[in-house]
Design a protein around this motif. Structure first.
Motif, PDB file in Angstrom:
ATOM      1  N   SER A 114       0.832  -1.200   0.000  1.00  0.00           N
ATOM      2  CA  SER A 114       0.000   0.000   0.000  1.00  0.00           C
ATOM      3  C   SER A 114       0.865   1.249   0.000  1.00  0.00           C
ATOM      4  CB  SER A 114      -0.923   0.005   1.216  1.00  0.00           C
ATOM      5  OG  SER A 114      -0.189   0.130   2.412  1.00  0.00           O
ATOM      6  N   PHE A 115       0.238   2.318  -0.427  1.00  0.00           N
ATOM      7  CA  PHE A 115       0.919   3.624  -0.476  1.00  0.00           C
ATOM      8  C   PHE A 115      -0.165   4.673  -0.286  1.00  0.00           C
ATOM      9  CE2 PHE A 115       4.404   6.301  -1.062  1.00  0.00           C
ATOM     10  CZ  PHE A 115       4.241   7.197  -2.104  1.00  0.00           C
ATOM     11  N   HIS A 116      -0.675   4.782   0.924  1.00  0.00           N
ATOM     12  CA  HIS A 116      -1.791   5.677   1.216  1.00  0.00           C
ATOM     13  C   HIS A 116      -1.321   7.117   1.349  1.00  0.00           C
ATOM     14  CE1 HIS A 116      -3.896   2.034   1.564  1.00  0.00           C
ATOM     15  NE2 HIS A 116      -3.790   1.832   2.872  1.00  0.00           N
ATOM     16  N   LEU A 117      -2.093   8.003   0.778  1.00  0.00           N
ATOM     17  CA  LEU A 117      -1.819   9.444   0.840  1.00  0.00           C
ATOM     18  C   LEU A 117      -2.495  10.028   2.075  1.00  0.00           C
ATOM     19  CD1 LEU A 117      -0.653  11.924  -0.810  1.00  0.00           C
ATOM     20  CD2 LEU A 117      -2.974  12.175  -1.710  1.00  0.00           C
ATOM     21  N   LYS A 118      -1.777  10.899   2.769  1.00  0.00           N
ATOM     22  CA  LYS A 118      -2.325  11.444   4.006  1.00  0.00           C
ATOM     23  C   LYS A 118      -2.016  12.929   4.129  1.00  0.00           C
ATOM     24  CE  LYS A 118      -1.680   7.071   6.402  1.00  0.00           C
ATOM     25  NZ  LYS A 118      -1.263   6.371   7.623  1.00  0.00           N
ATOM     26  N   LYS A 119      -2.862  13.585   4.925  1.00  0.00           N
ATOM     27  CA  LYS A 119      -2.596  14.970   5.290  1.00  0.00           C
ATOM     28  C   LYS A 119      -3.194  15.193   6.668  1.00  0.00           C
ATOM     29  CE  LYS A 119      -2.817  19.710   3.632  1.00  0.00           C
ATOM     30  NZ  LYS A 119      -3.244  20.643   2.561  1.00  0.00           N
ATOM     31  N   PRO A 120      -2.437  15.784   7.583  1.00  0.00           N
ATOM     32  CA  PRO A 120      -2.927  15.902   8.971  1.00  0.00           C
ATOM     33  C   PRO A 120      -4.154  16.804   9.115  1.00  0.00           C
ATOM     34  CG  PRO A 120      -0.543  16.246   8.842  1.00  0.00           C
ATOM     35  CD  PRO A 120      -1.051  16.242   7.447  1.00  0.00           C
ATOM     36  N   SER A 121      -4.249  17.834   8.279  1.00  0.00           N
ATOM     37  CA  SER A 121      -5.341  18.785   8.417  1.00  0.00           C
ATOM     38  C   SER A 121      -5.785  19.242   7.030  1.00  0.00           C
ATOM     39  CB  SER A 121      -4.881  19.991   9.253  1.00  0.00           C
ATOM     40  OG  SER A 121      -5.909  20.939   9.364  1.00  0.00           O
ATOM     41  N   ALA A 122      -6.963  18.799   6.621  1.00  0.00           N
ATOM     42  CA  ALA A 122      -7.424  19.057   5.251  1.00  0.00           C
ATOM     43  C   ALA A 122      -7.892  20.502   5.076  1.00  0.00           C
ATOM     44  CB  ALA A 122      -8.566  18.102   4.912  1.00  0.00           C
ATOM     45  N   LEU A 123      -7.682  21.000   3.859  1.00  0.00           N
ATOM     46  CA  LEU A 123      -8.170  22.316   3.458  1.00  0.00           C
ATOM     47  C   LEU A 123      -9.221  22.159   2.371  1.00  0.00           C
ATOM     48  CD1 LEU A 123      -4.718  24.127   3.087  1.00  0.00           C
ATOM     49  CD2 LEU A 123      -6.292  24.310   5.025  1.00  0.00           C
ATOM     50  N   VAL A 124     -10.145  23.121   2.306  1.00  0.00           N
ATOM     51  CA  VAL A 124     -11.150  23.084   1.240  1.00  0.00           C
ATOM     52  C   VAL A 124     -10.466  23.062  -0.126  1.00  0.00           C
ATOM     53  CG1 VAL A 124     -13.033  24.350   0.154  1.00  0.00           C
ATOM     54  CG2 VAL A 124     -12.935  24.176   2.655  1.00  0.00           C
ATOM     55  N   SER A 125      -9.358  23.765  -0.227  1.00  0.00           N
ATOM     56  CA  SER A 125      -8.633  23.842  -1.505  1.00  0.00           C
ATOM     57  C   SER A 125      -7.966  22.517  -1.894  1.00  0.00           C
ATOM     58  CB  SER A 125      -7.568  24.936  -1.447  1.00  0.00           C
ATOM     59  OG  SER A 125      -6.687  24.713  -0.366  1.00  0.00           O
ATOM     60  N   ASP A 126      -7.954  21.541  -1.000  1.00  0.00           N
ATOM     61  CA  ASP A 126      -7.431  20.207  -1.343  1.00  0.00           C
ATOM     62  C   ASP A 126      -8.443  19.399  -2.154  1.00  0.00           C
ATOM     63  OD1 ASP A 126      -5.899  19.879   1.922  1.00  0.00           O
ATOM     64  OD2 ASP A 126      -5.024  20.600   0.042  1.00  0.00           O
ATOM     65  N   SER A 127      -9.648  19.876  -2.276  1.00  0.00           N
ATOM     66  CA  SER A 127     -10.684  19.162  -3.032  1.00  0.00           C
ATOM     67  C   SER A 127     -10.246  19.025  -4.486  1.00  0.00           C
ATOM     68  CB  SER A 127     -12.013  19.913  -2.950  1.00  0.00           C
ATOM     69  OG  SER A 127     -12.458  20.016  -1.615  1.00  0.00           O
ATOM     70  N   ALA A 128     -10.115  17.799  -4.926  1.00  0.00           N
ATOM     71  CA  ALA A 128      -9.593  17.519  -6.271  1.00  0.00           C
ATOM     72  C   ALA A 128      -9.658  16.011  -6.490  1.00  0.00           C
ATOM     73  CB  ALA A 128      -8.154  18.011  -6.414  1.00  0.00           C
ATOM     74  N   LEU A 129      -9.147  15.599  -7.651  1.00  0.00           N
ATOM     75  CA  LEU A 129      -9.064  14.180  -7.991  1.00  0.00           C
ATOM     76  C   LEU A 129      -7.624  13.716  -7.779  1.00  0.00           C
ATOM     77  CD1 LEU A 129     -10.888  11.975  -9.177  1.00  0.00           C
ATOM     78  CD2 LEU A 129     -10.281  12.785 -11.448  1.00  0.00           C
ATOM     79  N   TYR A 130      -7.453  12.630  -7.053  1.00  0.00           N
ATOM     80  CA  TYR A 130      -6.119  12.152  -6.695  1.00  0.00           C
ATOM     81  C   TYR A 130      -5.860  10.804  -7.354  1.00  0.00           C
ATOM     82  CZ  TYR A 130      -5.859  15.960  -3.424  1.00  0.00           C
ATOM     83  OH  TYR A 130      -5.817  17.219  -2.890  1.00  0.00           O
TER      84      TYR A 130
END
Lengths: 115, 116
Positions: free
Chosen positions: B73-89
């Motif tokens: 596995s290679f899970h993507l993480k971020k400790p604190s999400a921002l509205v501007s992170d909304s996108a397709l990954y």
């Protein structure tokens, strides 16, 4: 910051017509790629190009497809006789090429619609 | 055959909360792993990659990803999400032993929605 550019952003063509999609990779990059993404499906590799020749191609990249680097800056994808199923977003990418794990930098894509 | 799975079509998270976008892969030998993000009407932007070494890699915009060989596995993480992170990954992989063949194999993508 340097970026990959692609033209046109949207191309509409009739089935059986030839299309040429254009890309300007980042200037010091050595490897160039084309990928496509049919709506709702995975991004698919088409072809990679290095040292003025095809390095690798997928089974999608048949005789209807060709790539060319006509000058020092442009990298083109030609589809000789378009089919309905060629409708997709086509992405060009480039990478430094000095290491096999260099990340690829992508252009904004060309949306090809075949009618 | 090489493959990438992103098991979630969509992830919803509240702004300020941690986020995780999952990715598992199948490749012969060691992998090179990549995360890209796509904003509307934009190209695929590189976020981060795992080549070798430390299993936790840090990338752009505060994102990080953890390589887990046993779970592939290679899970993507971020400790604190921002509205501007909304996108397709998108998660992508290639085999480290593929030599000069550099094609990337892609997942289907996960749509991340960060709610204010």
């Amino acid at each position: 910051e340097p970026e990959v550019t692609q033209t046109p952003s949207h191309q509409v063509t009739q089935m059986g017509q030839e299309v040429i999609l254009r890309c300007v990779p980042i200037s010091n990059h050595l490897y160039f790629y084309w990928y496509r993404q049919i709506l709702g499906q995975k991004v698919e590799f088409l072809v990679s190009f290095y040292n003025n020749e095809i390095s690798e191609k997928s089974e999608i990249f048949d005789d209807q497809f060709s790539v060319e680097r006509p000058d020092g800056s442009n990298f083109t994808l030609k589809i000789r006789s378009t089919k309905l199923e060629d409708s997709a977003m086509y992405f060009c990418a480039s990478s430094l090429g000095t290491s096999s794990y260099n990340e690829q930098f992508f252009g904004p894509g060309t949306r090809l619609t075949v009618l | 055959a090489q493959s990438v799975a992103q098991p979630e079509d969509q992830v919803n998270v509240a702004e300020g909360n941690p986020l995780t976008v999952k990715c598992t892969y199948s490749v012969s030998g060691n992998p090179y792993l990549f995360w890209y993000v796509q904003y509307p009407n934009r190209g695929l932007q590189f976020l981060l990659k795992y080549i070798t070494g430390d299993n936790l890699v840090k990338g752009s915009y505060g994102f990080e990803a953890e390589f887990n060989k046993s779970q592939t596995s290679f899970h993507l993480k971020k400790p604190s999400a921002l509205v501007s992170d909304s996108a397709l990954y998108f998660c992508a992989v290639r085999a480290a032993n593929a030599g000069n063949n550099r094609k990337l194999i892609w997942g289907l993508g996960t749509s991340l929605a960060v709610n204010p």
